[in-house]
Design a protein around this motif. Structure first.
Motif, PDB file in Angstrom:
ATOM      1  N   GLY A  16      90.059   8.968 -47.528  1.00 54.28           N
ATOM      2  CA  GLY A  16      91.552   8.508 -46.915  1.00 54.28           C
ATOM      3  C   GLY A  16      91.815  10.057 -45.932  1.00 54.28           C
ATOM      4  O   GLY A  16      92.860  10.724 -45.904  1.00 54.28           O
ATOM      5  N   THR A  17      91.598  10.022 -44.317  1.00 53.09           N
ATOM      6  CA  THR A  17      91.530  11.085 -43.204  1.00 53.09           C
ATOM      7  C   THR A  17      93.865  10.862 -43.198  1.00 53.09           C
ATOM      8  O   THR A  17      94.083  11.921 -42.894  1.00 53.09           O
ATOM      9  N   ARG A  18      94.063   9.544 -43.355  1.00 53.02           N
ATOM     10  CA  ARG A  18      95.789   8.994 -42.889  1.00 53.02           C
ATOM     11  C   ARG A  18      96.537  10.675 -43.965  1.00 53.02           C
ATOM     12  O   ARG A  18      97.816  10.561 -43.103  1.00 53.02           O
ATOM     13  N   LYS A  28      92.231   9.724 -52.828  1.00 51.73           N
ATOM     14  CA  LYS A  28      93.927   9.352 -51.780  1.00 51.73           C
ATOM     15  C   LYS A  28      94.209   8.147 -53.030  1.00 51.73           C
ATOM     16  O   LYS A  28      95.346   7.676 -53.613  1.00 51.73           O
ATOM     17  N   PRO A 108      79.924   8.538 -46.973  1.00 49.75           N
ATOM     18  CA  PRO A 108      81.027   7.279 -46.736  1.00 49.75           C
ATOM     19  C   PRO A 108      80.666   6.399 -45.688  1.00 49.75           C
ATOM     20  O   PRO A 108      81.402   7.197 -44.555  1.00 49.75           O
ATOM     21  N   GLY A 132      91.220  -0.082 -53.607  1.00 46.07           N
ATOM     22  CA  GLY A 132      92.159   0.648 -54.732  1.00 46.07           C
ATOM     23  C   GLY A 132      93.626   1.428 -54.537  1.00 46.07           C
ATOM     24  O   GLY A 132      94.099   2.386 -54.700  1.00 46.07           O
ATOM     25  N   ASP A 133      93.555   1.336 -52.973  1.00 47.14           N
ATOM     26  CA  ASP A 133      94.517   1.914 -52.382  1.00 47.14           C
ATOM     27  C   ASP A 133      95.537   0.812 -51.989  1.00 47.14           C
ATOM     28  O   ASP A 133      96.292   0.866 -51.024  1.00 47.14           O
TER      29      ASP A 133
HETATM   30  P1  UTP Z   1      89.867   3.074 -45.343  1.00 52.19           P
HETATM   31  O1  UTP Z   1      89.404   2.169 -43.931  1.00 52.19           O
HETATM   32  O2  UTP Z   1      91.440   2.962 -45.724  1.00 52.19           O
HETATM   33  O3  UTP Z   1      88.861   4.065 -44.937  1.00 52.19           O
HETATM   34  O4  UTP Z   1      88.818   1.908 -46.760  1.00 52.19           O
HETATM   35  P2  UTP Z   1      89.670   5.696 -45.570  1.00 52.19           P
HETATM   36  O5  UTP Z   1      88.551   6.443 -45.069  1.00 52.19           O
HETATM   37  O6  UTP Z   1      89.800   5.262 -46.672  1.00 52.19           O
HETATM   38  O7  UTP Z   1      90.858   6.371 -45.048  1.00 52.19           O
HETATM   39  P3  UTP Z   1      90.931   6.754 -43.955  1.00 52.19           P
HETATM   40  O8  UTP Z   1      91.543   5.611 -42.348  1.00 52.19           O
HETATM   41  O9  UTP Z   1      90.212   7.607 -43.311  1.00 52.19           O
HETATM   42  O10 UTP Z   1      92.787   7.108 -43.872  1.00 52.19           O
HETATM   43  C1  UTP Z   1      89.427   1.136 -47.705  1.00 52.19           C
HETATM   44  C2  UTP Z   1      88.792   1.039 -48.642  1.00 52.19           C
HETATM   45  O11 UTP Z   1      87.829   0.968 -49.329  1.00 52.19           O
HETATM   46  C3  UTP Z   1      87.197   2.296 -49.551  1.00 52.19           C
HETATM   47  C4  UTP Z   1      88.181   3.759 -49.229  1.00 52.19           C
HETATM   48  O12 UTP Z   1      88.479   3.736 -50.730  1.00 52.19           O
HETATM   49  C5  UTP Z   1      89.209   2.274 -49.975  1.00 52.19           C
HETATM   50  O13 UTP Z   1      88.941   1.476 -51.114  1.00 52.19           O
HETATM   51  N1  UTP Z   1      85.785   2.935 -48.618  1.00 52.19           N
HETATM   52  C6  UTP Z   1      85.991   3.107 -47.584  1.00 52.19           C
HETATM   53  C7  UTP Z   1      84.794   3.468 -49.209  1.00 52.19           C
HETATM   54  O14 UTP Z   1      85.105   3.011 -50.820  1.00 52.19           O
HETATM   55  N2  UTP Z   1      84.129   4.131 -48.699  1.00 52.19           N
HETATM   56  C8  UTP Z   1      84.086   4.346 -47.791  1.00 52.19           C
HETATM   57  O15 UTP Z   1      82.776   4.544 -46.998  1.00 52.19           O
HETATM   58  C9  UTP Z   1      84.968   3.747 -46.891  1.00 52.19           C
END
Ligand code: UTP
Length: 297
Positions: A16-18, A28, A108, A132-133
């Protein structure tokens, strides 16, 4: 006869780095959208589609998510004592929604890696994945349509949404062919986050999937792709390229309301839109918002 879809997997282990710094200590998916964390809307959607077996893939700060769906006895007692039944109902609802299981992703390494972790829980059945988001408005059903298509076609089903061509680089993009149904396309190829000029269409993959279990074998050999992450899109591309693998991939085109709460601007819009439609907040919010926008130059 294909097995029925019974289980949902909710990946919620991204960094969730954004949303930093809000997501330093809180996933997030736990950010409130009006008065519920985003992930509760997603669990409610799963339950509305009759999927009450929910596996969450969680990362660091996992406790915030599991605590939310757990009982908090002292809070319940306190509300009971005050006779505040309305708030009590809201608290209890979040803990009685579904049978929720938790699994840690570890590092992750990408959405594909998170989904691969679900193998032992899901076994050899088709299953749903709900990000989940990513919120789909409860008034615009999508998941139940996807499950029906999965059962009808015995294939993998993804959700697609038309986006502006200059936005497609933010999504996975699909190359498609028409089918007998206006809202369903056959997916012949997928590319993760293409440049606008390389995108096969402006149909973007959004965060709902109904996957056949063959995806697990494919994910095992899927190499890291865009961003160095194991991409679910890359595994789906392999399934789309060969109908013999698992019946191919079809896309259900979604034309309803969707809110990407992992993006800051969309998150703000989601709160305003959802609050506006609520009986307890809309009537007060609407005139304020009108007045506010009238004063914007
Ligand atoms: P996102 O592409 O939104 O990436 O993941 P992120 O890392 O959560 O967010 P940012 O870009 O850094 O802000 C899409 C979905 O996949 C899950 C995230 O929780 C989200 O629901 N995800 C992503 C994982 O469960 N594991 C991961 O290694 C990556």
């Amino acid at each position: 006869m294909t097995a029925r879809v019974r289980k949902a997997v909710i990946p919620a282990a991204g960094l969730g780095t954004r949303f930093l710094p809000a997501t330093k200590a809180l996933p997030k998916e736990m950010l409130p959208v009006v008065d519920k964390p985003a992930i509760q809307y997603v669990v409610e959607e799963s339950v509305s589609a009759d999927l009450t077996d929910v596996l969450m893939i969680i990362g660091r700060n996992k406790n915030a998510i599991s605590n939310h769906f757990d009982r908090v006895t002292e809070l319940e007692l306190n509300l009971q004592k005050k006779g505040d039944t309305q708030k009590l109902e809201r608290v209890v609802k979040s803990q009685e929604l579904a049978d929720i299981y938790y699994l840690r992703q570890g590092d992750p390494k990408g959405l594909g890696h998170a989904v691969a972790r679900a193998r032992a829980h899901v076994n050899n059945e088709p299953f749903a994945v709900l990000l989940g988001d990513d919120l789909i408005d409860a008034r615009d059903p999508l998941l139940s349509t996807m499950i029906a298509e999965q059962e009808k076609r015995d294939a993998t089903i993804i959700a697609l949404m038309e986006v502006e061509p200059d936005q497609i680089h933010l999504y996975g993009a699909a190359e498609v062919e028409a089918t007998d149904s206006e809202d369903v396309v056959k997916v012949t190829g997928l590319v993760e986050k293409p440049a606008t000029e390389d995108a096969p269409s402006n149909l973007a993959i959004i965060g709902r999937y109904v996957l056949k279990p063959e995806v697990f074998d494919i994910l095992e050999h899927t190499e890291p792709g865009k961003g160095g992450e194991i991409q679910l899109t890359d595994a789906l591309q392999e399934m789309a390229a060969d109908d013999d693998v698992a019946g191919g991939v079809y896309g259900v085109i979604f034309r309803g309301r969707r809110y990407d709460t992992g993006d800051r601007l969309d998150y703000i819009k989601a709160i305003v839109q959802l609050a506006m439609d609520r009986d307890d907040l809309g009537p007060a919010l609407k005139p304020w918002l009108k007045d506010f926008t009238d004063n914007i130059d």
